[in-house]
Design a protein around this motif. Structure first.
Motif, PDB file in Angstrom:
ATOM      1  N   THR A  27      17.229  -2.728  -5.565  1.00 52.56           N
ATOM      2  CA  THR A  27      16.497  -2.861  -6.188  1.00 52.56           C
ATOM      3  C   THR A  27      16.926  -4.021  -7.095  1.00 52.56           C
ATOM      4  O   THR A  27      16.199  -4.621  -7.781  1.00 52.56           O
ATOM      5  CB  THR A  27      16.804  -1.196  -7.290  1.00 52.56           C
ATOM      6  N   ARG A  28      18.120  -3.830  -7.335  1.00 50.28           N
ATOM      7  CA  ARG A  28      19.480  -4.963  -7.723  1.00 50.28           C
ATOM      8  C   ARG A  28      20.322  -5.953  -7.548  1.00 50.28           C
ATOM      9  O   ARG A  28      20.379  -5.513  -6.108  1.00 50.28           O
ATOM     10  CB  ARG A  28      19.881  -4.080  -8.960  1.00 50.28           C
ATOM     11  N   LEU A  29      20.661  -7.157  -7.866  1.00 50.14           N
ATOM     12  CA  LEU A  29      21.088  -8.480  -7.281  1.00 50.14           C
ATOM     13  C   LEU A  29      22.837  -7.047  -7.218  1.00 50.14           C
ATOM     14  O   LEU A  29      23.288  -6.493  -7.821  1.00 50.14           O
ATOM     15  CB  LEU A  29      21.583  -9.433  -7.514  1.00 50.14           C
ATOM     16  N   LEU A  30      24.070  -7.635  -5.976  1.00 44.35           N
ATOM     17  CA  LEU A  30      25.190  -7.283  -6.293  1.00 44.35           C
ATOM     18  C   LEU A  30      26.279  -8.654  -6.696  1.00 44.35           C
ATOM     19  O   LEU A  30      25.943 -10.045  -5.985  1.00 44.35           O
ATOM     20  CB  LEU A  30      25.737  -6.668  -5.219  1.00 44.35           C
ATOM     21  N   GLY A  31      27.782  -8.229  -7.442  1.00 38.82           N
ATOM     22  CA  GLY A  31      28.258  -9.491  -7.515  1.00 38.82           C
ATOM     23  C   GLY A  31      27.592 -10.960  -8.039  1.00 38.82           C
ATOM     24  O   GLY A  31      27.259 -12.058  -8.646  1.00 38.82           O
ATOM     25  N   ARG A  34       0.856  -0.988  -0.157  1.00 35.67           N
ATOM     26  CA  ARG A  34       0.254  -0.224  -0.020  1.00 35.67           C
ATOM     27  C   ARG A  34       0.471   0.793  -0.104  1.00 35.67           C
ATOM     28  O   ARG A  34       0.856   2.580  -0.509  1.00 35.67           O
ATOM     29  CB  ARG A  34      -0.949   0.314   1.243  1.00 35.67           C
ATOM     30  N   ASP A  35       1.672   1.658   0.635  1.00 33.62           N
ATOM     31  CA  ASP A  35       3.182   2.369   0.497  1.00 33.62           C
ATOM     32  C   ASP A  35       3.456   2.278  -0.299  1.00 33.62           C
ATOM     33  O   ASP A  35       3.869   3.706  -0.838  1.00 33.62           O
ATOM     34  CB  ASP A  35       3.991   2.114   1.894  1.00 33.62           C
ATOM     35  N   ASN A  36       4.123   1.778  -1.303  1.00 31.99           N
ATOM     36  CA  ASN A  36       4.736   2.478  -2.677  1.00 31.99           C
ATOM     37  C   ASN A  36       4.106   1.817  -3.839  1.00 31.99           C
ATOM     38  O   ASN A  36       4.852   1.432  -5.278  1.00 31.99           O
ATOM     39  CB  ASN A  36       5.985   1.806  -2.154  1.00 31.99           C
ATOM     40  N   GLY A  37       3.365   0.704  -3.774  1.00 30.91           N
ATOM     41  CA  GLY A  37       3.306   0.395  -4.687  1.00 30.91           C
ATOM     42  C   GLY A  37       3.677  -1.566  -5.498  1.00 30.91           C
ATOM     43  O   GLY A  37       2.966  -1.803  -6.483  1.00 30.91           O
ATOM     44  N   HIS A  38       4.802  -0.810  -5.019  1.00 29.48           N
ATOM     45  CA  HIS A  38       5.267  -2.716  -5.027  1.00 29.48           C
ATOM     46  C   HIS A  38       4.541  -4.488  -4.896  1.00 29.48           C
ATOM     47  O   HIS A  38       4.241  -4.129  -3.891  1.00 29.48           O
ATOM     48  CB  HIS A  38       6.931  -2.778  -4.404  1.00 29.48           C
ATOM     49  N   TRP A  39       5.339  -5.065  -6.168  1.00 30.73           N
ATOM     50  CA  TRP A  39       4.634  -6.371  -5.848  1.00 30.73           C
ATOM     51  C   TRP A  39       5.845  -6.958  -5.069  1.00 30.73           C
ATOM     52  O   TRP A  39       6.856  -6.957  -5.378  1.00 30.73           O
ATOM     53  CB  TRP A  39       4.158  -6.840  -6.970  1.00 30.73           C
ATOM     54  N   ALA A  75       8.081  -7.794  -9.733  1.00 34.30           N
ATOM     55  CA  ALA A  75       8.605  -7.193  -8.797  1.00 34.30           C
ATOM     56  C   ALA A  75      10.544  -7.176  -8.889  1.00 34.30           C
ATOM     57  O   ALA A  75      11.150  -7.057 -10.457  1.00 34.30           O
ATOM     58  CB  ALA A  75       9.162  -8.230  -7.590  1.00 34.30           C
ATOM     59  N   HIS A  76      11.037  -5.781  -8.895  1.00 35.32           N
ATOM     60  CA  HIS A  76      12.130  -5.640  -9.082  1.00 35.32           C
ATOM     61  C   HIS A  76      13.328  -6.979  -8.917  1.00 35.32           C
ATOM     62  O   HIS A  76      13.172  -7.516  -7.610  1.00 35.32           O
ATOM     63  CB  HIS A  76      12.748  -4.581  -7.568  1.00 35.32           C
ATOM     64  N   GLU A  77      14.560  -6.778  -9.440  1.00 33.47           N
ATOM     65  CA  GLU A  77      15.288  -7.783  -9.703  1.00 33.47           C
ATOM     66  C   GLU A  77      15.051  -8.645  -7.632  1.00 33.47           C
ATOM     67  O   GLU A  77      15.882  -9.619  -7.886  1.00 33.47           O
ATOM     68  CB  GLU A  77      16.148  -7.424 -10.556  1.00 33.47           C
ATOM     69  N   ALA A  78      16.126  -7.481  -7.197  1.00 32.01           N
ATOM     70  CA  ALA A  78      16.192  -7.773  -5.394  1.00 32.01           C
ATOM     71  C   ALA A  78      15.672  -8.257  -4.863  1.00 32.01           C
ATOM     72  O   ALA A  78      15.094 -10.019  -4.168  1.00 32.01           O
ATOM     73  CB  ALA A  78      16.707  -7.012  -5.060  1.00 32.01           C
ATOM     74  N   PHE A  79      13.234  -8.328  -5.189  1.00 30.73           N
ATOM     75  CA  PHE A  79      12.693  -8.964  -4.646  1.00 30.73           C
ATOM     76  C   PHE A  79      11.846 -10.611  -5.386  1.00 30.73           C
ATOM     77  O   PHE A  79      11.734 -11.644  -5.143  1.00 30.73           O
ATOM     78  CB  PHE A  79      11.639  -8.092  -4.269  1.00 30.73           C
ATOM     79  N   ALA A  80      12.216 -10.492  -6.794  1.00 29.60           N
ATOM     80  CA  ALA A  80      11.569 -10.968  -7.669  1.00 29.60           C
ATOM     81  C   ALA A  80      13.192 -12.714  -7.795  1.00 29.60           C
ATOM     82  O   ALA A  80      12.100 -13.695  -7.765  1.00 29.60           O
ATOM     83  CB  ALA A  80      12.894 -10.882  -9.362  1.00 29.60           C
ATOM     84  N   ILE A  81      14.211 -12.553  -7.222  1.00 23.20           N
ATOM     85  CA  ILE A  81      14.766 -13.369  -6.800  1.00 23.20           C
ATOM     86  C   ILE A  81      14.615 -14.226  -5.776  1.00 23.20           C
ATOM     87  O   ILE A  81      14.263 -15.815  -6.370  1.00 23.20           O
ATOM     88  CB  ILE A  81      15.996 -13.154  -6.540  1.00 23.20           C
ATOM     89  N   ARG A  82      13.889 -13.767  -4.594  1.00 24.39           N
ATOM     90  CA  ARG A  82      13.210 -14.306  -4.117  1.00 24.39           C
ATOM     91  C   ARG A  82      12.601 -15.604  -3.879  1.00 24.39           C
ATOM     92  O   ARG A  82      11.928 -16.747  -2.876  1.00 24.39           O
ATOM     93  CB  ARG A  82      13.070 -13.463  -2.678  1.00 24.39           C
ATOM     94  N   VAL A  83      11.471 -15.368  -4.859  1.00 18.80           N
ATOM     95  CA  VAL A  83      10.775 -15.976  -4.893  1.00 18.80           C
ATOM     96  C   VAL A  83      10.605 -17.403  -5.776  1.00 18.80           C
ATOM     97  O   VAL A  83      10.430 -18.738  -5.832  1.00 18.80           O
ATOM     98  CB  VAL A  83       9.404 -15.064  -5.599  1.00 18.80           C
ATOM     99  N   GLN A  84      11.630 -16.837  -7.220  1.00 21.48           N
ATOM    100  CA  GLN A  84      12.463 -17.528  -7.844  1.00 21.48           C
ATOM    101  C   GLN A  84      13.592 -18.119  -7.144  1.00 21.48           C
ATOM    102  O   GLN A  84      12.996 -19.810  -7.392  1.00 21.48           O
ATOM    103  CB  GLN A  84      12.856 -17.031  -9.171  1.00 21.48           C
ATOM    104  N   ASP A  85      13.949 -18.147  -6.276  1.00 17.32           N
ATOM    105  CA  ASP A  85      15.287 -18.953  -5.737  1.00 17.32           C
ATOM    106  C   ASP A  85      13.823 -20.304  -4.523  1.00 17.32           C
ATOM    107  O   ASP A  85      13.699 -21.408  -4.640  1.00 17.32           O
ATOM    108  CB  ASP A  85      15.755 -17.815  -4.399  1.00 17.32           C
ATOM    109  N   ALA A  86      12.821 -19.609  -3.997  1.00 19.92           N
ATOM    110  CA  ALA A  86      12.154 -20.867  -3.182  1.00 19.92           C
ATOM    111  C   ALA A  86      10.779 -21.350  -4.125  1.00 19.92           C
ATOM    112  O   ALA A  86      10.552 -22.151  -3.630  1.00 19.92           O
ATOM    113  CB  ALA A  86      10.982 -19.428  -1.995  1.00 19.92           C
ATOM    114  N   LEU A  87      10.999 -21.204  -5.540  1.00 19.92           N
ATOM    115  CA  LEU A  87      10.267 -21.920  -6.188  1.00 19.92           C
ATOM    116  C   LEU A  87      10.964 -22.791  -6.884  1.00 19.92           C
ATOM    117  O   LEU A  87      10.559 -24.434  -6.989  1.00 19.92           O
ATOM    118  CB  LEU A  87       9.335 -21.498  -7.071  1.00 19.92           C
TER     119      LEU A  87
END
Length: 143
Positions: A139-143, A28-33, A113-125
């Protein structure tokens, strides 16, 4: 220990349905998924904090199945513990923190979702026996 050397610990639940999709909330605060979750309170254990955060944001009661990743937001010093979860009681509802919900596949989350948050779902699936450890800048993964 100085305030600059302290870290915050958060928890997040990747709730997976029978079709292998993950639940995202629209903040609700920023509209991000993102997946539901938040900062642990100092006096609560990890699993209780995970269940509390998911329930507050979705109305769902969940059981964690596995720790799937540890993620650090380097600029903000936030360490997130992400768990794959299953629903125990289905009472999905919006809250002060969430304005919408969407069940997504690993491919669909990358579009929302931003890459930094999308990867959490992808890793969990991904079925795995290893916990993934990643760093990001918010926002982005590092390294």
């Amino acid at each position: 220990m100085s305030a600059d050397s302290r870290h915050s610990v958060s928890v997040a639940g990747v709730i997976v349905d029978d079709q292998g999709r993950a639940l995202l909330i629209q903040r609700r605060d920023n509209g991000h998924w993102e997946v539901p979750g938040g900062v642990l309170e100092r006096n609560e254990d990890i699993i209780s904090g995970l269940r509390r955060e998911v329930q507050e944001e979705t109305g769902l009661e969940v059981t964690p199945i596995a720790l799937t990743g540890v993620y650090k937001n380097m600029p903000r010093g936030i360490v997130a513990l992400v768990f794959r979860c299953k629903v125990e009681s289905d009472s999905l509802r919006e809250s002060d923190e969430s304005s919408g919900f969407r069940w997504v596949t690993a491919d669909e989350v990358a579009e929302l979702a931003h890459e930094a948050f999308a990867i959490r779902v992808q890793d969990a699936l991904v079925t795995q026996s290893t916990v993934l450890i990643r760093a990001h800048d918010g926002t982005r993964l590092l390294g």
